[in-house]
Design an enzyme around this catalytic site. Structure first.
Site, PDB file in Angstrom:
ATOM      1  N   HIS A  70      -5.753  16.184  46.813  1.00 14.47           N
ATOM      2  CA  HIS A  70      -4.770  14.989  46.334  1.00 14.47           C
ATOM      3  C   HIS A  70      -3.597  15.612  45.494  1.00 14.47           C
ATOM      4  O   HIS A  70      -2.785  14.784  45.182  1.00 14.47           O
ATOM      5  CB  HIS A  70      -5.626  13.988  45.740  1.00 14.47           C
ATOM      6  CG  HIS A  70      -6.249  14.388  44.539  1.00 14.47           C
ATOM      7  ND1 HIS A  70      -7.330  15.131  44.385  1.00 14.47           N
ATOM      8  CD2 HIS A  70      -5.773  14.458  43.398  1.00 14.47           C
ATOM      9  CE1 HIS A  70      -8.088  15.099  42.796  1.00 14.47           C
ATOM     10  NE2 HIS A  70      -6.640  14.771  42.259  1.00 14.47           N
ATOM     11  N   ASP A 123     -11.795  17.354  49.598  1.00 15.99           N
ATOM     12  CA  ASP A 123     -10.625  17.469  48.754  1.00 15.99           C
ATOM     13  C   ASP A 123     -10.089  18.921  48.629  1.00 15.99           C
ATOM     14  O   ASP A 123     -10.323  19.273  47.530  1.00 15.99           O
ATOM     15  CB  ASP A 123     -10.863  16.546  47.467  1.00 15.99           C
ATOM     16  CG  ASP A 123      -9.722  16.332  46.692  1.00 15.99           C
ATOM     17  OD1 ASP A 123      -8.602  16.561  47.069  1.00 15.99           O
ATOM     18  OD2 ASP A 123      -9.649  15.983  45.375  1.00 15.99           O
ATOM     19  N   GLN A 216      -7.502  13.891  33.035  1.00 17.47           N
ATOM     20  CA  GLN A 216      -6.314  13.633  33.445  1.00 17.47           C
ATOM     21  C   GLN A 216      -5.606  15.045  33.531  1.00 17.47           C
ATOM     22  O   GLN A 216      -5.272  15.351  32.310  1.00 17.47           O
ATOM     23  CB  GLN A 216      -5.580  12.575  32.812  1.00 17.47           C
ATOM     24  CG  GLN A 216      -5.983  11.393  33.345  1.00 17.47           C
ATOM     25  CD  GLN A 216      -7.642  10.785  32.621  1.00 17.47           C
ATOM     26  OE1 GLN A 216      -7.850  11.296  31.742  1.00 17.47           O
ATOM     27  NE2 GLN A 216      -8.311  10.024  33.674  1.00 17.47           N
ATOM     28  N   GLY A 217      -5.207  15.485  34.567  1.00 18.37           N
ATOM     29  CA  GLY A 217      -4.589  16.596  34.740  1.00 18.37           C
ATOM     30  C   GLY A 217      -5.091  17.884  34.946  1.00 18.37           C
ATOM     31  O   GLY A 217      -4.384  18.938  35.341  1.00 18.37           O
ATOM     32  N   ASP A 218      -6.450  17.998  35.249  1.00 22.68           N
ATOM     33  CA  ASP A 218      -7.193  19.167  35.627  1.00 22.68           C
ATOM     34  C   ASP A 218      -7.654  19.446  37.022  1.00 22.68           C
ATOM     35  O   ASP A 218      -8.057  20.270  37.382  1.00 22.68           O
ATOM     36  CB  ASP A 218      -8.618  19.416  35.072  1.00 22.68           C
ATOM     37  CG  ASP A 218      -8.345  19.774  33.600  1.00 22.68           C
ATOM     38  OD1 ASP A 218      -7.389  20.422  33.104  1.00 22.68           O
ATOM     39  OD2 ASP A 218      -9.118  19.133  32.820  1.00 22.68           O
ATOM     40  N   SER A 219      -7.090  18.233  37.787  1.00 23.23           N
ATOM     41  CA  SER A 219      -7.631  18.367  39.311  1.00 23.23           C
ATOM     42  C   SER A 219      -7.242  19.640  40.030  1.00 23.23           C
ATOM     43  O   SER A 219      -6.129  20.162  39.541  1.00 23.23           O
ATOM     44  CB  SER A 219      -6.869  17.222  40.114  1.00 23.23           C
ATOM     45  OG  SER A 219      -7.346  15.919  39.892  1.00 23.23           O
TER      46      SER A 219
END
Length: 266
Positions: A70, A123, A216-219
């Protein structure tokens, strides 16, 4: 931690609040001790702040980085993955506000053919770099049966950014201590959330009392246990909520895809 689907909307936010998942409750660490942790960046998409970082990844071979699928979707990257544009991997940089380390362009993006954005299953994306990084910096990938998957095993999740769960982004690389969870426990936690837990392509980890997690931001960032890559930050519900563990792309799926492509794996 937002679900991967909800997190996609964050791609439209300013660069200081860029997409996907970040570390809550962790501590600063150095890439000299964790050289396989890399940042994904696009200055065209996210501007100059924080080096244009928007996701994380793991170096698994001299010219190979794995990340969440993603992270390279049109909603997040701003273009189709078959045209990487200015997509860059940043290696050897603790502080995204500085210019240490190397920035290497991405030559090719391959999204796992089994990825289902509706359920977050599979993913995973594999990035091929235009230049090689030191082979010794790569981390081995935990195949099926690796001891790192054993429930209760201590693990570290790595990333840059939101340390509060409410947009408190920082420049420094951080890591949070979590423990691996049994598949059945994760399935129960997410029975009524999103697409549910898929044990074939996902693994869970959490701090027993909550408070430490990706956010938020570590994907796409690495989850490491027993000396190997056991997962990549994928999705979840909230940040550090003990009722909802972090969900990661399972390392054995990564190893399988790398083997199919003739690349390095455990």
């Amino acid at each position: 931690m937002l679900s991967a689907l909800t997190a996609l909307s964050a791609a439209l936010l300013p660069a200081h609040a860029a997409a996907d998942e970040h570390i809550v409750g962790g501590s600063p660490v150095s890439v000299s001790d964790h050289p396989w942790v890399v940042a994904l960046a696009s200055r065209d998409r996210y501007g100059e702040a924080r080096s244009g970082q928007f996701c994380g990844g793991a170096l698994v071979g001299p010219d190979t980085v794995v990340t969440a699928a993603h992270c390279v979707s049109p909603e997040v990257l701003g273009r189709n993955a078959d045209d990487p544009g200015d997509l860059t991997v940043i290696a050897g940089r603790d502080d995204l506000g500085r210019d240490a380390g190397r920035e290497v362009a991405v030559r090719e993006v391959r999204i796992n053919p089994g990825y289902d954005p509706a359920t977050n299953a599979g993913d995973l994306a594999v990035l091929t770099l235009t230049e090689s990084l030191p082979a010794d910096d790569a981390i081995r990938v935990a195949g099926a049966g690796h001891p790192g998957y054993t429930p209760g095993t201590e693990a570290l999740v790595h990333g840059w950014g939101d340390t509060t769960g409410s947009g408190g982004y920082e420049n420094l690389l951080r890591a949070a201590g979590v423990r691996m969870l049994a598949d059945d426990d994760c399935a129960r936690a997410y029975e009524a959330v999103g697409g549910g837990f898929d044990a074939e392509s996902m693994v869970c980890a959490a701090a027993p009392q909550g408070g430490q997690d990706a956010c938020q931001g570590d994907s796409g960032g690495p989850l490491v246990a027993a000396g190997a890559l056991v997962g990549l930050v994928s999705w979840g519900n909230g940040c550090g909520d003990p009722a909802y563990p972090g969900v990661y792309t399972r390392g054995s799926l990564i190893a399988e895809l790398l083997d199919q492509e003739g690349r390095v794996s455990d």
